[in-house]
Design a protein around this motif. Sequence first.
Motif, PDB file in Angstrom:
ATOM      1  N   LEU A  10       7.206  14.682  24.083  1.00  0.00           N
ATOM      2  CA  LEU A  10       8.202  13.832  23.431  1.00  0.00           C
ATOM      3  C   LEU A  10       8.731  14.474  22.152  1.00  0.00           C
ATOM      4  O   LEU A  10       9.935  14.425  21.863  1.00  0.00           O
ATOM      5  CB  LEU A  10       7.599  12.460  23.124  1.00  0.00           C
ATOM      6  N   VAL A  11       7.844  15.096  21.389  1.00  0.00           N
ATOM      7  CA  VAL A  11       8.275  15.762  20.157  1.00  0.00           C
ATOM      8  C   VAL A  11       9.230  16.904  20.487  1.00  0.00           C
ATOM      9  O   VAL A  11      10.265  17.084  19.834  1.00  0.00           O
ATOM     10  CB  VAL A  11       7.048  16.271  19.373  1.00  0.00           C
ATOM     11  N   GLY A  12       8.892  17.694  21.526  1.00  0.00           N
ATOM     12  CA  GLY A  12       9.778  18.787  21.932  1.00  0.00           C
ATOM     13  C   GLY A  12      11.103  18.275  22.450  1.00  0.00           C
ATOM     14  O   GLY A  12      12.165  18.845  22.170  1.00  0.00           O
ATOM     15  N   GLY A  13      11.071  17.184  23.221  1.00  0.00           N
ATOM     16  CA  GLY A  13      12.311  16.605  23.718  1.00  0.00           C
ATOM     17  C   GLY A  13      13.180  16.090  22.589  1.00  0.00           C
ATOM     18  O   GLY A  13      14.403  16.250  22.608  1.00  0.00           O
ATOM     19  N   GLN A  14      12.557  15.467  21.576  1.00  0.00           N
ATOM     20  CA  GLN A  14      13.322  14.994  20.429  1.00  0.00           C
ATOM     21  C   GLN A  14      13.942  16.162  19.669  1.00  0.00           C
ATOM     22  O   GLN A  14      15.049  16.046  19.132  1.00  0.00           O
ATOM     23  CB  GLN A  14      12.416  14.166  19.508  1.00  0.00           C
ATOM     24  N   GLY A  15      13.247  17.292  19.657  1.00  0.00           N
ATOM     25  CA  GLY A  15      13.763  18.478  18.982  1.00  0.00           C
ATOM     26  C   GLY A  15      14.730  19.277  19.829  1.00  0.00           C
ATOM     27  O   GLY A  15      15.059  20.404  19.476  1.00  0.00           O
ATOM     28  N   SER A  16      15.159  18.713  20.966  1.00  0.00           N
ATOM     29  CA  SER A  16      16.149  19.330  21.863  1.00  0.00           C
ATOM     30  C   SER A  16      15.650  20.641  22.456  1.00  0.00           C
ATOM     31  O   SER A  16      16.436  21.543  22.729  1.00  0.00           O
ATOM     32  CB  SER A  16      17.469  19.563  21.098  1.00  0.00           C
ATOM     33  N   GLU A  17      14.339  20.762  22.653  1.00  0.00           N
ATOM     34  CA  GLU A  17      13.790  21.948  23.310  1.00  0.00           C
ATOM     35  C   GLU A  17      13.999  21.785  24.800  1.00  0.00           C
ATOM     36  O   GLU A  17      13.602  20.791  25.393  1.00  0.00           O
ATOM     37  CB  GLU A  17      12.297  22.066  22.986  1.00  0.00           C
ATOM     38  N   ARG A  18      14.619  22.752  25.427  1.00  0.00           N
ATOM     39  CA  ARG A  18      15.117  22.566  26.786  1.00  0.00           C
ATOM     40  C   ARG A  18      14.007  22.394  27.804  1.00  0.00           C
ATOM     41  O   ARG A  18      14.100  21.549  28.696  1.00  0.00           O
ATOM     42  CB  ARG A  18      16.022  23.741  27.157  1.00  0.00           C
ATOM     43  N   LEU A  19      12.964  23.183  27.692  1.00  0.00           N
ATOM     44  CA  LEU A  19      11.875  23.066  28.658  1.00  0.00           C
ATOM     45  C   LEU A  19      11.164  21.723  28.505  1.00  0.00           C
ATOM     46  O   LEU A  19      10.733  21.120  29.498  1.00  0.00           O
ATOM     47  CB  LEU A  19      10.889  24.217  28.488  1.00  0.00           C
ATOM     48  N   SER A  20      11.044  21.227  27.276  1.00  0.00           N
ATOM     49  CA  SER A  20      10.438  19.907  27.068  1.00  0.00           C
ATOM     50  C   SER A  20      11.296  18.822  27.713  1.00  0.00           C
ATOM     51  O   SER A  20      10.778  17.898  28.350  1.00  0.00           O
ATOM     52  CB  SER A  20      10.290  19.624  25.568  1.00  0.00           C
TER      53      SER A  20
END
Length: 951
Positions: free
Chosen positions: A445-455
Amino acid sequence: MVYRDDYFIRHSISVSVVILRAWITHQYSSGDLNVKWEENLLHAVAKNYTLLKTVPPFERPFKDHQVCLEWNMDYIWNLRANKIPQCPLENDVVTLLEFLYASSGENTGIVKKFLRFQNRELEATRRQRIDYPVFTVSLWLYLLHYCKASLCGILYFVDSNEMYGTPSIFLTEEGYLHIQMHLVKGEDLAVKTKFTIPLKEWFRLDISFNGGQIVVTTSTGQDLKDYHNQTISFHEDFHYNDTSGYFIIGGSRYVAGIEGFFGPLKYYRLHALHPAQIFNPLLEKQLSQQIKFYYERCAEVQEIVSVYTSMAQQGDRRQEACNLRNSYLDLKLRYGRPSMCRAFPWEKELRAKHRSLFQALLELSLVTVPRNQNESVLDIGGRIFEKAVKRLSSVDGLHQISSIVPFLMDASCCGYHKASYYLAVFYETGLTVPRDQLQGMLYSLVGGQGSERLSSMNLGYKHYQGIDNYPLDWELSYAYYSNIATKTPLDQHTLQGDQAYVETIRLKDDEILKVQTKEDGDVFMWLKHEATRGNAAAQQRLAQMLFWGQQGVTKNPEAAIEWYAKGALETEDPALIYDYAIVLFKGQGVKKNRRLALELMKKAASKGLHQAVNGLGWYYHKFKKNYAKAAKYWLKAEEMGNPDASYNLGVLYLDGIFPGVPGRNQTLAGEYFHKAAQGGHIEGTLWCSLYYITGNLETFPRDPEKAVVHEALLYYVLAAETGIEVSQTNLAHICEERPDLAKRYLGVNCVWRYYNFSVFQIDAPSFAYLKMGDLYYYGHQNQSQDLELSVQMYAQAALDGDSQGFFNLALLIEEGAIIPHHILDFLEIDPTIHSNNISILRELYERCWSHSNEESFSPCSLAWLYLNLRLIWGAVLHSALIYFLGTFLLSILIAWTVQYFQSVSASSSHLMPARVSANATDPTASPAVTPTADASAQDQPTITNNPEPRG
């Protein structure tokens, strides 16, 4: 509405309130009488209404139809004439969001649509309140920042005309709520709250509408006792129809979303509730607490990095001011060991808490760190991550994962969210660290919030499949996938740094593996030789390999441009001319030259290359703004089958600039986007997905489903967890070939997990179905046997044209298994024609043989031959004629045997008296034996062969 139900009046209208409306409008110049009454009401210059008294359905009289029914029809009707109808069980509460949603602050979000109530009473109530809205919205939020633009989306309604409707809730850059409503008279009205909403704290936002009164409440704390409240009253009539469009949670193409996290969101469609009456708990309490703790820790990390970087840079500047400039100092500064700050201004407890961070900072050179605070923190995070990953790439890299986890945590806190995705995968799979599903979800979720594509891909995949404790939610999956999809076309058309072309290579595909090469490999050297000789195909392939870094070749855009130019100018090949024109237009690896590029593009188009015809349309659209010429070329390219042209024509219709067509035409735009999507166009597919998720076009009915060795093991795990099928099957293959690695490093059943994931993909390979069929048939580790699922897997492989699937199904029948009828239907085997197992076996072996790629005898052909031989032999053994002949021959054989023994016995009886007579003079012979006695003695063998029972 007047009479009761009877045989002729089956569904009389049941209403509780009747509103008679009257209004006066100006006559439309077009004279269109098909305008909806709601639209007429919006433009009314005068209007009024009155309530009519209604009679309940069972108090109404029967109508005299003056018709006599036949006795049987009358009897049947009387059986159910007085049956009281029951409305379907339904309430007005809709859960729009159940699980946490990571909003990156970009133009993507969750799309939800309300349907009309099935319950007639509820639907009647909803329709009555079109100009008097009564509803409540309750949602949980965790905000990281206030809006960076003027407005950011929280929850808003988009009507059928793609305009904001009631309600529309946004966040401002100062932290206030902006609430917007659409009025009955067609205008919009907005209000801003007097209080700001909290940052980096979970809070519940409740907004209730009751006619012209709006109550806004934000509640925080464990018991929601701390709150802000504001009541806003209006005298205007709001227009509210929650089924004439769709809701968006977060961002969209109209507005960016908030930066933070959404929690559970409930919508009460017909009730205005006080916060105490709302039941909307924060269900994922542990996960939400972990998010709060994460950002509290990261605030400390970012402050330490920022202060340390500032101190280090100030120290370097002072040192530079004191030192005289000379060659020795320049070389020392460039190649010498960086100066280190040994004295930290932080307390001992804080240094012990962030030991890995201080260790990493001491090892980094901070001379080239950006001066901007946010950029410097992100840059430090990237450097910490790169050092950690470098350790992973060593021979014993997987053994070091547990020791580099703290460094990855620090990098994640600095905003470098590739580290967040690594941590998510390590915890979700148990890759040399204890498996922790909660921490895996946190970092995803943290990676997705940070717009990390693989997350984002990982989250989209997990919600699409509903696996690993992520709830199945296609709208939520679409939100994550659309975030990635909007960036993918930009990546395709932009060459940046070490960006290379990603190829899908299966580790079990020997043919593809053979063509992987390097600059000194046989394949590359042969292509280079052919390209030098003037082979256009070789020149184009060589240029592509060098331009994108394909097939294992190091990327070299400059060398690629030379081959493009050589092929374009020497071979007159249209494809090479087009490729060279594109790089000249964009200036990728070469200086831009628009004039030469246009000449080459026209030349390639004159040779009939549809990509070049489309390119000419792109040129006139982008550079000349000549939409008539652009449309002319795109229509021509579209007729030639170019999907890019179909997409471009759709854009013209969507923007309302198609020559000769006034205004926007979304229906035609959607048709062209659909054509482009069928041709594999990514952006066309994106638009189709948007239309399917919103359902605002009649040609696109709403359908969310339509709308998602050591070092190698590490990266395959990272890619497989995003839902990439090739990575999943390759990882399962590695775990199968090297079970020692899988057992040593992974905390999950690797073979089972990733083959199982891959078979749920849209284009899963047939060998994955075969592998899962084998695993279900034999059982695998702690997984039990399941013959039914094994049959399904083999059947799917067979349907994909794999001969092994047919062969395995036939073997199961040979072992006594029964293939269910739905599987036979799946394989298009008619059970009425193939009514027994022998017939099904023959059909399966024949299909197996026909799908086999082997020219010589294959297992399928041999099995088919063996089956037919067995059938022939069985037919021989079961023939009635053969049975009669066999019985006859057996009787003859028995008779001959009996006769033979009788003849042997007879010959023996003639020899015995002669022997006695000859021995009459022998002293041992008995003289008392008479011939009669001898005769009885001669018959003794016959009597002995047929003994009589004895008492």
